[in-house]
Scaffold this active site. Structure first.
Site, short mmCIF file in Angstrom:
data_model
loop_
_atom_site.label_atom_id
_atom_site.label_comp_id
_atom_site.label_asym_id
_atom_site.label_seq_id
_atom_site.Cartn_x
_atom_site.Cartn_y
_atom_site.Cartn_z
CB CYS A 147 27.28 16.41 16.88
SG CYS A 147 27.10 19.06 16.17
CE LYS A 197 30.49 11.23 11.72
NZ LYS A 197 30.79 11.72 12.82
#
Length: 323
Positions: free
Chosen positions: A83, A122
């Site tokens: 992110c 991720k």
């Protein structure tokens, strides 16, 4: 996705596919350890298989949060290293951790020691001035040594300086072949690809090279593309034949949540992408947007909105028969 894939969204998506793994919003370790856990982590059993995505960079805190998540029944604990938002960077987690692969490895090792469920990461292919090939390979080597169970790679670099989070989803070019090469370099490691994938045909093509495909905004904005996931990708029957049947199946859940004091709009905001491109879809969205926010709005608002699409389908069929 933060503020999107909450428990109401996940119950709705689960009516489309029984087999695809769903992911929570990213939750920080501080919130998990010190916050209102049931509100942050609670979910309905029908949402499973379900992964909890954590944000953090302290190995001890991540281990504690992972243990708490496992206790709630999550099937996987996922660490977000992708992110790019300012809020995430200021907390020293998310994509900025791509610059600290050794620390990410320590975090994964601590989480693996704390839980028995899979621990995954991720990430992006790199950040800022990093060479993507080197950055991704170095991070993955560290993760494998730490015992990671899978990596999910958003196949874009993230520019932490100069691009907004939205621009970071669109401007840096996608490099799918780099992710394919990562799988070739680490054949025993499950590799999942993410970024710019909008159809099941796209997913099929990627699955010739990697082990899995993650859909994000495409699935949220066009949830009907999930309707055929179980048949196409898992060789099993789909739970429902169409979006109307899937939404009908959500009604008991919506009623149960309304009885607990949840506002209807908190649930229906996740339904607005349904029926995109079909006659009556605009009226469906407008009805939910206008009526669901009102005090005391009940499930009849959902049924009224669905009627706009059903009525349009009948009118279309009548025109075809008349012709």
């Amino acid at each position: 996705m933060m503020d999107w894939t909450d428990r109401h969204c996940r119950v709705f998506h689960r009516q489309m596919t029984r087999r695809a793994r769903l992911y929570s919003e990213m939750v920080t370790t501080g919130a998990v350890i010190h916050g209102e856990r049931e509100k942050l982590l609670g979910f309905s059993p029908q949402e499973q298989p379900l992964a909890l995505q954590l944000g953090g960079s302290d190995p001890s805190d991540l281990a504690k949060a992972a243990r708490i998540g496992e206790g709630f029944g999550y099937d996987e604990i996922n660490l977000n290293v992708g992110c790019p938002s300012d809020r995430v960077q200021n907390g020293r987690f998310g994509a900025c951790l791509m610059a600290e692969p050794a620390l990410v490895g320590e975090c994964v090792a601590a989480m693996k020691a704390a839980v028995s469920v899979p621990v995954t990461v991720k990430c992006r292919i790199g950040i800022d001035d990093q060479d993507p090939g080197e950055a991704l390979h170095t991070l993955t080597q560290t993760l494998v040594a730490a015992g990671v169970d899978a990596v999910i790679v958003h196949a874009r670099k993230a520019w932490l300086k100069g691009l907004s989070p939205r621009e970071n989803r669109e401007i840096p070019p996608l490099d799918y072949p780099l992710v394919y090469r990562l799988k070739q370099a680490f054949p025993r490691l499950p590799v999942v690809i993410n970024g710019g994938i909008t159809t099941l045909d796209d997913a099929d093509q990627h699955l010739a090279h990697v082990d899995g495909v993650m859909l994000g905004r495409a699935a949220y904005h066009q949830p009907e593309l999930l309707l055929d996931v179980d048949r196409r990708l898992f060789g099993q029957n789909n739970p429902h034949d169409d979006a109307s049947a899937a939404l009908d199946a959500c009604v008991p859940y919506i009623e149960s949540q309304l009885a607990r004091g949840v506002r209807l709009s908190a649930i229906t905001r996740h339904l607005l992408g349904l029926f995109a491109g079909r006659p009556g879809a605009r009226s469906f969205r407008r009805h939910l947007a206008d009526r669901a926010v009102k005090e005391g709005a009940g499930c009849e608002i959902v049924r009224e909105a669905m009627a706009f699409v059903s009525r349009s389908d009948e009118e279309m069929a009548a025109r075809v028969n008349a012709a």
